[in-house]
Design an enzyme around this catalytic site. Structure first.
Site, PDB file in Angstrom:
ATOM      1  N   GLN A 153       0.821  -1.211   0.000  1.00 26.91           N
ATOM      2  CA  GLN A 153       0.000   0.000   0.000  1.00 26.91           C
ATOM      3  C   GLN A 153       0.852   1.257   0.000  1.00 26.91           C
ATOM      4  OE1 GLN A 153      -3.538   0.559  -0.192  1.00 26.91           O
ATOM      5  NE2 GLN A 153      -3.118  -1.440  -1.050  1.00 26.91           N
ATOM      6  N   GLU A 205      -9.282   0.822   5.209  1.00 26.03           N
ATOM      7  CA  GLU A 205      -9.710   0.362   3.881  1.00 26.03           C
ATOM      8  C   GLU A 205      -9.398  -1.127   3.742  1.00 26.03           C
ATOM      9  OE1 GLU A 205      -8.811   1.383  -0.845  1.00 26.03           O
ATOM     10  OE2 GLU A 205      -7.376   1.979   0.710  1.00 26.03           O
ATOM     11  N   HIS A 206      -8.152  -1.506   4.020  1.00 26.37           N
ATOM     12  CA  HIS A 206      -7.737  -2.911   3.975  1.00 26.37           C
ATOM     13  C   HIS A 206      -7.282  -3.325   5.373  1.00 26.37           C
ATOM     14  CE1 HIS A 206      -6.742  -1.223  -0.088  1.00 26.37           C
ATOM     15  NE2 HIS A 206      -7.408  -2.301  -0.468  1.00 26.37           N
ATOM     16  N   HIS A 246       1.565   3.121  -3.311  1.00 33.48           N
ATOM     17  CA  HIS A 246       0.512   3.785  -4.083  1.00 33.48           C
ATOM     18  C   HIS A 246       0.803   5.268  -4.256  1.00 33.48           C
ATOM     19  CE1 HIS A 246      -2.649   1.099  -5.318  1.00 33.48           C
ATOM     20  NE2 HIS A 246      -2.635   0.477  -4.151  1.00 33.48           N
ATOM     21  N   ASP A 294      -6.752  -6.874  -4.483  1.00 32.00           N
ATOM     22  CA  ASP A 294      -6.591  -5.764  -5.410  1.00 32.00           C
ATOM     23  C   ASP A 294      -6.788  -6.190  -6.861  1.00 32.00           C
ATOM     24  OD1 ASP A 294      -6.224  -3.632  -3.773  1.00 32.00           O
ATOM     25  OD2 ASP A 294      -4.071  -3.440  -4.077  1.00 32.00           O
ATOM     26  N   HIS A 316     -55.592  12.711   1.751  1.00 26.35           N
ATOM     27  CA  HIS A 316     -55.075  11.357   1.918  1.00 26.35           C
ATOM     28  C   HIS A 316     -56.178  10.446   2.459  1.00 26.35           C
ATOM     29  CE1 HIS A 316     -51.152  13.165   1.387  1.00 26.35           C
ATOM     30  NE2 HIS A 316     -50.561  11.972   1.467  1.00 26.35           N
TER      31      HIS A 316
END
Length: 846
Positions: A670, A739-740, A673, A773, A832
């Site tokens: 990661q 996230e992971h 990235h 991934d 109604h």
């Protein structure tokens, strides 16, 4: 909190020092004792008849006097120019009725001189001064008793005792022992009558927890040494055998009067029997830096950098000025903290070289805070720019954080067992995403594309992507030459496509939900695909055909009629052939050769050639995220987005079974990235050797990567969090909401039920995040920045909406209709109710 206030009327250094250890002291303004260096937290007593001198009063307060006790004649002159919290009004009993409302509101306390310690009478007077502190000074010569102190405390009043009635000896009819007076309101809920006692350093760091008795407290007050009560061995004079003695600075009560705090100067190896300063942990922060610098001053090796700083005042001066300038230029929260830390280091080095301690700095700050007269606060001329100079830009460019270009690649380490709640909260924080600032920046781009369509899109593509295009959109069928890729890559994409398709196809059954809620009333829910979707596939620092798979396949499975795939073009105007091949596999109806905010705007509003979409998916940088947030809130766009997005992140939990090489590889997967990637290792009771092996693997593997400079930057901002148990680790992870989440744990699959917040979980040593991934089948477009608390990752249902329906028979309406009509009447909605009743009347005729 003070149990009583001593009034000093004559010199008695021994008594004075003992009293200074237990709280504020009232000093006589006509004595030479208090000025020019009054003890901390001292009060000043101005006798009636003293000529009014407001300037002198301000000077006393500036010198550090906490509060001034002043007669009514002074109060009338000082109120309005001196803060009320610094003034206490001195009154005889007979003068209470003469006090105006203005005077009552202009002071924070009342010192009442009275011949009687009648609690009921004093309580009635205190109601007249509601909100003010009440102090009581008896005008009789007899010594007060501990019960007098307790009774006054019970109504919120504090007894003032002249020093002539105080003693370090036994309590008698003439004098009360200081310790007896101090401990009068103290209570113990223990059967042995001892008081829990926190021992702290000068700067407030906890050194340990002990117990005190009345005898030990009295001896500490009198001797100024740390004396406590051992529950096994009786009176404990700290350091008597070890040499690690303590000088007592202050003894304080807590708010409930059932425990004590001793502020001390600790000598010797430290407070703890393990020869360290604190029983709780090693010191950290400024106290740790101070200790290190003092040690280096005494014995820094020749040639070391710290030795150079101590030996070269000009170098030290230059570094302080350099770091101060860098701090002034810093703009982000992270950079300000980074530069401030550098400045603190060099500034404290200057202090230590001059014999100044952290506690001296704190005392100076406290004294400055007490000043009632202030300078204008303007900068000196050498630090100000001439008024004719060009004004500075409205926002300075971000300061690039300094990261060493060589040396080990290391993460920062914190121990969760020793962190404060505030420090733990900081560990959970991501970098600040300035959404409002970014939206302001992208708005002109979005507006331009919205208003000028393809022309603006072509201009921005040339400007930002450096590609000169005649058209930004490619429609199928796609030319075979644009999809020509390495056979091995094509085979890998095909396998990934099959796995991801299989997993996402299983997420929808296609069957409608049908429920008969009551006889004759049938409700149903059925799924329909979102007709037109836009898929953003980043370009940037990596080619990401995997993202095209992750977004395109669920759109294809869901049955979306139009799939517009947007991705930045290469410099020659072409699209990565791998992405083109995936676009072909997922049945993309158009490929937009554009990136950034301009691509988002084109899909949100549509242009002459770019189809408008109903929902936009996909990760991106801050420009892309801000544009997505902007268009989803524009009712003219009528477009939604998948989720807020931030930098990529991973949290790895590792215990004693973890393979250091595997853990390091997962962290780095990661970290590569981007420089803002978030990487966290939660180490569960790892030995220093095990943790060191992981750190070595991180450094070794990182230096073998082609993207090592990106990794060096992201790893330097990443953290290792040490915890004691797996339960602590998962609790921290659930708060972080990564996230992971990767579980390098013994029996890892058994821990998955405890996971509450995560985008995707990777279980066991042979489940690298990389598989998710690319090709295991799960989706890699996941919530970041803590949004895993509220959002799911992209899935098939993300590309569908659900429609409900109901069908009611005449008999069903007979049962349900009256309920509906009653509720409609309750809400005052007659139409109604009428829509039901008109039908009920019709069925009744049949």
């Amino acid at each position: 909190m003070a149990t009583f206030l001593p009034l000093i009327t004559e010199e008695n250094p021994t008594l004075f020092q003992a009293l200074d250890r237990i709280g504020p002291i009232i000093l006589d303004a006509q004595q030479s004792v208090p000025l020019p260096h009054p003890p901390q937290h001292s009060y000043l007593f101005v006798k009636p008849g003293t000529p009014v001198d407001v300037d002198a009063l301000a000077s006393w307060l500036d010198e550090g006097i906490e509060k001034v006790i002043l007669p009514l004649s002074w109060a009338k002159e000082c109120i309005g120019s001196i803060p009320s919290e610094r003034l206490i009004l001195l009154l005889e009993i007979s003068g209470v009725s003469a006090v105006s409302e203005n005077v009552r509101n202009g002071v924070s306390g009342l010192l009442l001189k009275t011949p009687s310690l009648d609690v009921n009478f004093i309580s009635s007077i205190s109601k007249f001064f509601a909100g003010s502190a009440i102090y009581v000074l008896s005008t009789v010569d007899s010594s007060p008793t501990p019960s007098n102190i307790r009774e006054l405390k019970s109504i919120g009043a504090t007894l003032v005792i002249p020093d002539l009635q105080l003693s370090l000896g036994p309590t008698s009819d003439a004098k009360i022992n200081i310790g007896d007076a101090f401990l009068a309101p103290v209570i113990s809920d223990r059967s042995d009558g001892l008081f829990p006692t926190v021992v702290s350093s000068q700067t407030g760091q906890s050194l340990g927890l002990v117990y005190s008795s009345r005898q030990s407290v009295k001896e500490s007050i009198a001797s100024g040494k740390g004396v406590y009560q051992s529950r096994k061995h009786g009176l404990w004079r700290k350091g008597e055998t070890s040499g690690a003695t303590q000088d007592v600075l202050r003894i304080r009560l807590d708010c409930d009067s059932d425990s004590l705090e001793f502020r001390v100067i600790q000598h010797g190896a430290g407070f703890c029997h393990l020869n360290r300063q604190s029983c709780f942990s090693e010191i950290s922060g400024l106290p740790a830096l101070e200790s290190t610098l003092k040690s280096r001053l005494a014995s820094a090796p020749e040639g070391s950098y710290t030795k150079r700083l101590f030996s070269d005042p000009e170098l030290l001066k230059s570094k302080i000025m350099e770091e101060a300038d860098e701090l002034c230029q810093a703009t982000t929260k992270e950079d300000v903290a980074f530069e401030a830390a550098d400045l603190f280091y060099f500034a404290l080095t200057k202090c230590i070289a001059s014999g100044v301690r952290v506690v001296d700095i704190e005392k100076a700050l406290d004294k400055k805070a007490k000043r009632v007269t202030r300078r204008p606060g303007n900068a000196k001329s050498q630090w100000t720019k001439p008024t004719t100079a060009t004004p500075p830009p409205t926002s300075a460019p971000p300061v690039e954080k300094k990261v060493a270009k060589d040396g080990p690649i290391r993460m920062r380490t914190s121990d969760l067992s020793t962190t404060t709640p505030e420090e733990r909260a900081q560990l959970l924080r991501r970098p600040v995403l300035r959404s409002d600032e970014m939206i302001t920046k992208v708005k002109p781009i979005v507006d331009a594309v919205r208003q000028r369509g393809d022309a603006a899109l072509l201009e921005f593509t040339a400007k930002f992507d450096r590609a000169q295009l005649a058209s930004t959109v490619v429609f199928p069928p796609f030319a075979p030459e644009t999809m020509r890729i390495d056979p091995e890559v094509q085979k890998a994409i095909d396998v990934a496509y099959a796995n991801i398709y299989k997993f996402h196809a299983a997420q929808t059954t296609g069957e409608a939900l049908v429920v008969e809620t009551m006889p004759g009333v049938v409700c149903s829910r059925f799924a329909r695909p979102i007709a037109r979707v836009g898929l953003y596939v980043p370009g940037g620092t990596a080619i990401l055909p995997s993202t095209a798979l992750m977004l395109g396949i669920p759109a294809q499975v869901a049955g979306c009629k139009e799939i517009v795939l947007a991705t930045p073009p290469r410099a020659d105007g072409s699209i990565s052939p791998e992405v083109m091949y995936v676009a072909h596999l997922v049945g993309a109806s158009a490929i937009l050769k554009a990136g950034g905010a301009q691509a988002v705007a084109a899909m949100a509003y549509g242009t002459e050639t770019v189809p408008k979409v109903d929902k936009i998916f996909g990760p991106g940088n801050q420009w892309v995220t801000a544009a997505k947030m902007l268009v989803q809130n524009d009712t003219d766009a009528l477009v939604s987005i998948d989720m807020p997005a931030g930098p990529s992140e991973v949290l790895v939990i590792a215990d004693h079974t973890a393979n250091p090489a595997f853990v390091a590889a997962d962290l780095l997967s990661q970290a590569e990235h981007g420089v803002d990637s978030q990487v966290v290792l939660v180490a569960v009771a790892l030995t220093p050797e095990h943790l060191g092996a992981i750190e070595k693997e991180v450094d070794d593997q990182a230096n073998a990567l082609s993207r090592v400079e990106i990794v060096r930057e992201s790893i330097s901002k990443s953290i290792i969090v040490k915890v004691a148990t797996v339960e602590d680790a998962i609790a921290f992870s659930n708060d972080y909401a990564p996230e992971h989440l990767i579980l390098h744990l013994e029996n890892a699959s058994q821990k998955v039920p405890s996971v509450e917040n995560a985008g995707s979980v990777f279980v066991g040593p042979y489940t690298p995040e990389s598989c998710g991934d690319y090709a295991s089948g799960t989706n890699h477009t996941l919530p970041t920045n803590g949004y895993a608390r509220q959002f799911s990752g992209v899935n098939t249902l993300s590309f569908q909406k659900h429609i409900t329906s109901q069908e009611i028979t005449a008999a069903g309406l007979g049962g349900l209709g009256p309920v509906v009509a009653t509720l409609a009447d309750c809400e005052g909605l007659q139409a109604h109710a009428n829509a039901v009743r008109i039908r009920l009347r019709d069925t009744s005729k049949q």
